[in-house]
Design a protein around this motif. Structure first.
Motif, PDB file in Angstrom:
ATOM      1  N   ALA A  46      35.697  86.507  54.697  1.00 26.59           N
ATOM      2  CA  ALA A  46      34.878  86.327  53.231  1.00 26.59           C
ATOM      3  C   ALA A  46      35.335  85.069  52.619  1.00 26.59           C
ATOM      4  CB  ALA A  46      35.042  87.240  52.948  1.00 26.59           C
ATOM      5  N   SER A  49      33.336  82.179  54.497  1.00 24.33           N
ATOM      6  CA  SER A  49      31.807  81.596  54.403  1.00 24.33           C
ATOM      7  C   SER A  49      31.465  81.690  52.623  1.00 24.33           C
ATOM      8  CB  SER A  49      31.910  83.511  54.729  1.00 24.33           C
ATOM      9  OG  SER A  49      30.062  83.469  54.965  1.00 24.33           O
ATOM     10  N   LYS A 116      30.508  89.994  50.833  1.00 21.98           N
ATOM     11  CA  LYS A 116      30.318  89.217  51.891  1.00 21.98           C
ATOM     12  C   LYS A 116      31.095  90.477  53.098  1.00 21.98           C
ATOM     13  CE  LYS A 116      28.516  84.874  52.121  1.00 21.98           C
ATOM     14  NZ  LYS A 116      27.602  84.551  53.220  1.00 21.98           N
TER      15      LYS A 116
END
Length: 228
Positions: A46, A49, A116
């Motif tokens: 996460a 990202s 996320k």
């Protein structure tokens, strides 16, 4: 004499430094730490990202089952570092730092990570179980103040406040970043009470029920004038 000159020179140099530079001499004041009820592996993914979502170029990443470090660079050259460490199989801790010092961006990265991980904002489920409604003899401003005091007393972090028409929401995160929400809006009863909806997490869980109880009980203490 030379010592006096040196001290004077140091004082002048310190005075010329910006506030952000002063607060960033390795003290960690510009680092934002949070805990997540997710594994280190999921949290690390996460983090990567989240940086990419903000067009932050990932320059280095290294990790294993116990956590890792992601380093990135903004277009202006500022360095971003995310440290992920495992506390157990299902929980992790994350420290986000933006040099030379940008607490707002560090917080935004955490919020994007939560999104996320499926922990963006608290949402009511179709089957219920993670919401509770109460009616209070408070105006909207008093209800918002009670919500913020409730979050503070429980050790939660308020991450957002939004006003749309006559509805106000206060979003917060618990110690492990679980999202919770207080929604305040007028009710239609003759007494003109404010309806407060408490929402914990994003699904029907035992943790959600426990959080709801804490939210409601603590809010009652700060509201003072409560009537179902």
């Amino acid at each position: 004499m030379m010592r006096l000159i040196a001290v004077a020179g140091l004082a002048a140099w310190m005075a010329a430094c910006s506030p952000s530079e002063k607060s960033d001499w390795g003290t960690g004041l510009n680092t934002v730490d949070r805990k997540y009820n997710k594994s280190a592996s999921d949290t690390f993914d996460a983090a990567v990202s989240a940086l990419k979502s903000y067009d932050i170029r990932v320059t280095n990443e290294r990790h294993d089952a116990l956590g890792g470090v992601v380093e990135g660079a903004r277009a202006n050259g500022d360095k971003v570092t995310v440290n992920v460490s495992s506390t157990d199989a299902n929980h992790s801790e994350v420290a986000v730092r933006v040099d030379p010092g940008d607490v707002n961006l560090s917080t935004m990265i955490h919020e994007k990570m939560a999104e996320k991980l499926g922990m963006g904002v608290a949402k009511s489920t179709m089957t219920g179980g993670n919401t509770f409604e109460g009616y209070y003899d408070l105006d909207a401003k008093e209800a918002v103040a009670a919500a913020e005091k409730t979050a503070g007393k429980l050790g939660w972090t308020v991450v957002g406040k939004d006003v749309k028409d006559q509805t106000t929401t206060v979003d917060a995160r618990t110690e492990d970043s679980t999202p919770v929400r207080f929604r305040m809006e007028p009710s239609n009863d003759p007494r003109g009470r404010t309806r407060v909806t408490f929402i914990a997490g994003t699904g029907k869980t035992d943790q959600g029920r426990t959080l709801l109880s804490k939210m409601h009980d603590e809010f009652d203490r700060h509201a003072g004038r409560h009537a179902h």
